[in-house]
Each structure stands twice: as structure tokens, then as C-alpha cells.
Design an enzyme around this catalytic site. Structure first.
Site, mmCIF file in Angstrom:
data_model
loop_
_atom_site.group_PDB
_atom_site.id
_atom_site.type_symbol
_atom_site.label_atom_id
_atom_site.label_comp_id
_atom_site.label_asym_id
_atom_site.label_seq_id
_atom_site.Cartn_x
_atom_site.Cartn_y
_atom_site.Cartn_z
ATOM 1 C CG HIS A 61 -11.337 -7.456 2.440
ATOM 2 N ND1 HIS A 61 -10.712 -7.515 2.916
ATOM 3 C CD2 HIS A 61 -12.597 -8.617 1.761
ATOM 4 C CE1 HIS A 61 -11.833 -8.193 4.131
ATOM 5 N NE2 HIS A 61 -12.908 -8.548 2.881
ATOM 6 C CG HIS A 120 -12.082 -12.398 6.803
ATOM 7 N ND1 HIS A 120 -11.066 -12.360 6.527
ATOM 8 C CD2 HIS A 120 -11.466 -11.789 8.387
ATOM 9 C CE1 HIS A 120 -10.098 -10.821 7.217
ATOM 10 N NE2 HIS A 120 -11.107 -10.829 8.336
ATOM 11 C CD GLN A 121 -7.600 -17.935 4.926
ATOM 12 O OE1 GLN A 121 -6.775 -17.054 3.589
ATOM 13 N NE2 GLN A 121 -7.602 -18.412 5.946
ATOM 14 C CB CYS A 122 -8.171 -10.478 3.002
ATOM 15 S SG CYS A 122 -6.617 -10.368 4.154
ATOM 16 C CB SER A 123 -11.902 -13.160 0.826
ATOM 17 O OG SER A 123 -13.307 -13.319 -0.492
#
Length: 401
Positions: free
Chosen positions: A117, A356-359
Site C-alpha cells: 500500500h 493481508h500484509q498491507c497489500s
């Protein structure tokens, strides 16, 4: 074998076992980095760039020396190419805002469909303000950018391509020199989110042809709140400042306003001096280690991948064994919530990342909700990986029974 863990006090102060497998999120700090911060505040505290007294002069010199250390680590040509920021996200936003105020208006930015992100949203906001367009380039099943598709987009006219050096989800490692060559062939600029790349060993950005590179100190065993934006000197000189304040102007008297040359043009206000010194101490530490960081992390990552292959019913995201991979493995297990696994592993003293691993676009690309990610640092050992995998197998046996 050199005992790296003894250099990191966290491993003495946590409970036993303490298996830390979340270095892609943040790395622990060696004692020398902690000491550098304490020493600054307790023995040599002063501001930088603003005074002539001895303490300020000395700390200003030490502060600037860190630019040289960073430049040496990443392969910059000039100290002036190193801008201190708050981190990767701050660096990418600085670049996006400056580009928005200069050559981006009405143009096109290309990012991949699997970015963090920090790289996605910074350019999205800039494009919304400037009227520029974002186009996404495809990645294959292993997370590698589709260079044929990228070339198709470049042929349509592109101002800038911004990609992650190492994916924080798939672990795919992009061939930066090849992509830079392709991007420059079509007279575009190449920016890189280096959050997951900078800690894997020294880089050579000037030789590789990278125009901009952003990273965080806290993923390089340095403090939080300090980061770097690298930019080619001539490109930084062409960009306007994005913040106003002390030390970034030469003259201001209501009728005339002139700016400092980079990097000071982009460093308004009192900087995070302790963070900069800690970053310098971290680089000193890494360069003094009696082994290759790259080789150590590569060997550990191969071992992690091999051990995960012994776990029934899991999907390992990203490159296959033997291909270039950052020091992380993300896994998905059908019918099992990653957050549940993360919680249960924590109960056994094992720290991993779930979510979601900032993605979120990466989750869409691989048709995933969430993943469990194990990532490695220089302090990890094979025993950490064995404890993690055995605990994972045990939890899954209980989960499925």
C-alpha cells in the site's frame, strides 16, 4: 559459526523460547545501535546544521557522515543523493508529491498489481491531485513482473514506473538492472520500493540504473522513524521541495525565496538526529560482520522453503525453490484462518505475521484472503525454522482432527 543473537539484547530479555520470524515487518536492534542512541542523548546531544558551537559542529559532522555510510551501502555516487525521511512510506510520498508538482501532471505512472500500500496509495493520491493516470503491470504466478506487458504499457507513454525490489508477499526479487534498462529505453523514470531489499546485503543502485530508491531504517536493524529516499543527483535538483521550514531555504524575505540544493531542500525542520546516528551504527555493524549477509539469508531462506514443503496441504506463494527469493515465505492453507495460526503460534513463543500484509491487491492477484508469513533476519538460525515448522505441523494436526 558466529553467534549473531548475542549482539541483540532482545533475545536475552524475552522468554524462552523466543522465535522471531517477522523481520520483514521490522528487525531487532543490535546493542551497538541502542548504545549510539543513548550516547547521543546522554553525552553528545545538540542540534545539527544550525550552530557553530563545538557540540553542534561535532554532531553535524557525524550526522552528515551517515549519508556517506548509506551511500556506500546502497551504491550511490554522491552524498547529496541521500535524503533522510521517516521511512519507506514517507520517502515514496515525498517523491510522489514532488513529482506531482513538477513533471507528473497529466502523465502516467505504472505500478504492479502486487505492490504494498505504501507504493500504491502514495501514487494514487498524487495522480488524483494531478490528473495523472495509474496503470498496473501484471505479475506472473511467482510474483515476477511481466516485462512484455510492461513494455506494452511503456510504448503508450509513461512518465514513471514504481515497483517493489522484493515483494513483501511473494518474496519475488526483481532484476532491477534489466527493468531499469527497459524503462529508460522509453524515456521513463524508475522508482523502487526497497523496504524488503535493503536488508539483504549491499546494493549498487547507480550501476543498476535505478533513479529513486526508498527504504526504512527499521528494516535494516536501525531505529524506527528514520528512512531514506535515494535519487540521482540531477533528478533531485529538478524537483521542488514538498515541505517548508528551517534549513531548506537560502533566502526568504517576503519578496525573494530560494531553496537549498538537495538533500537539505527536502529536509525541512530539525531532523531525527538520533535515528540517523542509529542508522549509521547499524550499517557499521552489518559491514563488520564476519560473513556475507546475502549468503546467510539465502541459505536460511532455502532451508525455510524446504522445511515448509514437508507440511501437508499448504500453498507457498511466490518463486519456486532455486529461484531468487527475498528472505520470506508466505503460505496459505485452505480451510484454515491465517490469524488463528498466528495466534496459536504466538502461544508457543513463535512470532509470525498473519493478514493481508498491507497489500490487498496482492491478495486479489493470488485469490487469497490472508496469508501466514515467516520472514528471516541475520539473527535467525535453522533451529528457529525447525521449531516453527514443527509447531505448525502440530497445530494443523490438532486443527484437522
Amino acid at each position: 559459526m558466529y553467534n549473531v543473537k548475542k549482539d541483540f539484547p532482545i533475545f536475552k530479555n524475552q522468554g524462552d523460547p523466543y522465535v522471531y520470524l517477522d523481520s520483514a515487518a521490522t528487525t531487532h536492534k543490535p546493542q551497538c545501535v541502542i548504545d549510539s542512541i543513548v550516547d547521543y542523548y546522554s553525552s553528545s546531544y545538540a542540534t545539527v546544521n544550525r550552530a557553530l558551537y563545538t557540540a553542534s559542529h561535532d554532531i553535524t559532522f557525524a550526522h552528515w557522515q551517515v549519508r556517506s555510510k548509506v551511500g556506500s551501502w546502497i551504491g550511490a555516487q554522491y552524498d547529496q543523493e541521500i535524503i533522510f525521511t521517516r521511512g519507506t512510506t514517507s520517502s515514496l510520498n515525498l517523491l510522489a508529491i514532488a513529482a506531482n508538482d513538477s513533471w507528473l501532471a497529466g502523465g502516467t505512472v505504472v505500478i504492479s498489481e502486487a505492490e504494498h500500500h505504501a507504493n500504491l496509495v502514495s501514487w494514487e493520491l498524487a495522480c488524483q491531485r494531478s490528473g495523472a493516470t495509474i496503470k498496473k503491470v501484471r505479475v506472473d504466478d511467482e510474483g515476477m513482473v511481466d516485462c512484455s506487458h510492461l513494455e506494452q504499457l511503456l510504448k503508450q507513454g509513461v512518465q514513471l514506473v514504481s515497483l517493489a525490489h522484493v515483494s513483501n508477499v511473494s518474496g519475488a526479487v526483481l532484476p532491477l538492472p534489466e527493468i531499469a534498462h527497459l524503462v529508460h529505453r522509453y524515456e521513463a523514470l524508475f522508482a523502487v520500493d526497497g523496504a524488503q531489499g535493503v536488508g539483504k546485503g549491499p546494493l549498487n543502485l547507480s550501476e543498476w540504473g535505478v533513479d529513486f530508491y526508498a527504504f526504512s531504517g527499521h528494516k535494516l536493524y536501525a531505529p524506527t522513524g528514520i528512512g531514506v529516499l535515494y535519487g540521482k543527483k540531477e533528478l533531485l535538483e529538478s524537483l521542488p521541495p514538498v515541505e517548508g521550514g528551517g534549513d531548506m531555504v537560502i533566502v526568504y524575505d517576503f519578496e525573494e525565496l530560494s531553496y537549498q540544493e538537495p538533500p537539505l531542500r527536502f529536509e525541512a525542520g530539525t531532523p531525527h538526529i538520533a535515528g540517523v546516528l542509529g542508522l549509521g551504527a547499524a550499517i557499521d555493524y552489518l559491514q563488520a560482520l564476519p560473513f556475507s549477509i546475502t549468503d546467510r539469508l539465502t541459505e536460511l531462506t532455502h532451508f525455510l522453503y524446504e522445511q515448509l514443503l514437508t507440511v501437508p496441504g499448504i500453498q507457498i506463494i511466490g518463486p519456486k525453490q532455486g529461484a531468487a527469493r527475498g528472505s520470506l515465505c508466505s503460505i496459505s492453507i485452505p480451510g484454515v484462518q491465517a490469524s488463528d495460526l498466528g495466534f496459536l503460534l504466538d502461544g508457543r513463543g513463535i512470532s509470525v505475521r498473519s493478514g493481508h500484509q498491507c497489500s490487498q491487491p496482492a491478495m486479489v492477484r493470488w485469490d487469497l484472503g490472508h496469508v501466514l508469513r515467516a520472514s528471516l533476519g541475520i539473527y535467525n538460525e535453522q533451529q528457529d525454522i525447525l521449531l516453527f515448522v514443527e509447531a505448525l505441523k502440530d497445530i494443523l494436526r490438532a486443527y484437522r482432527s
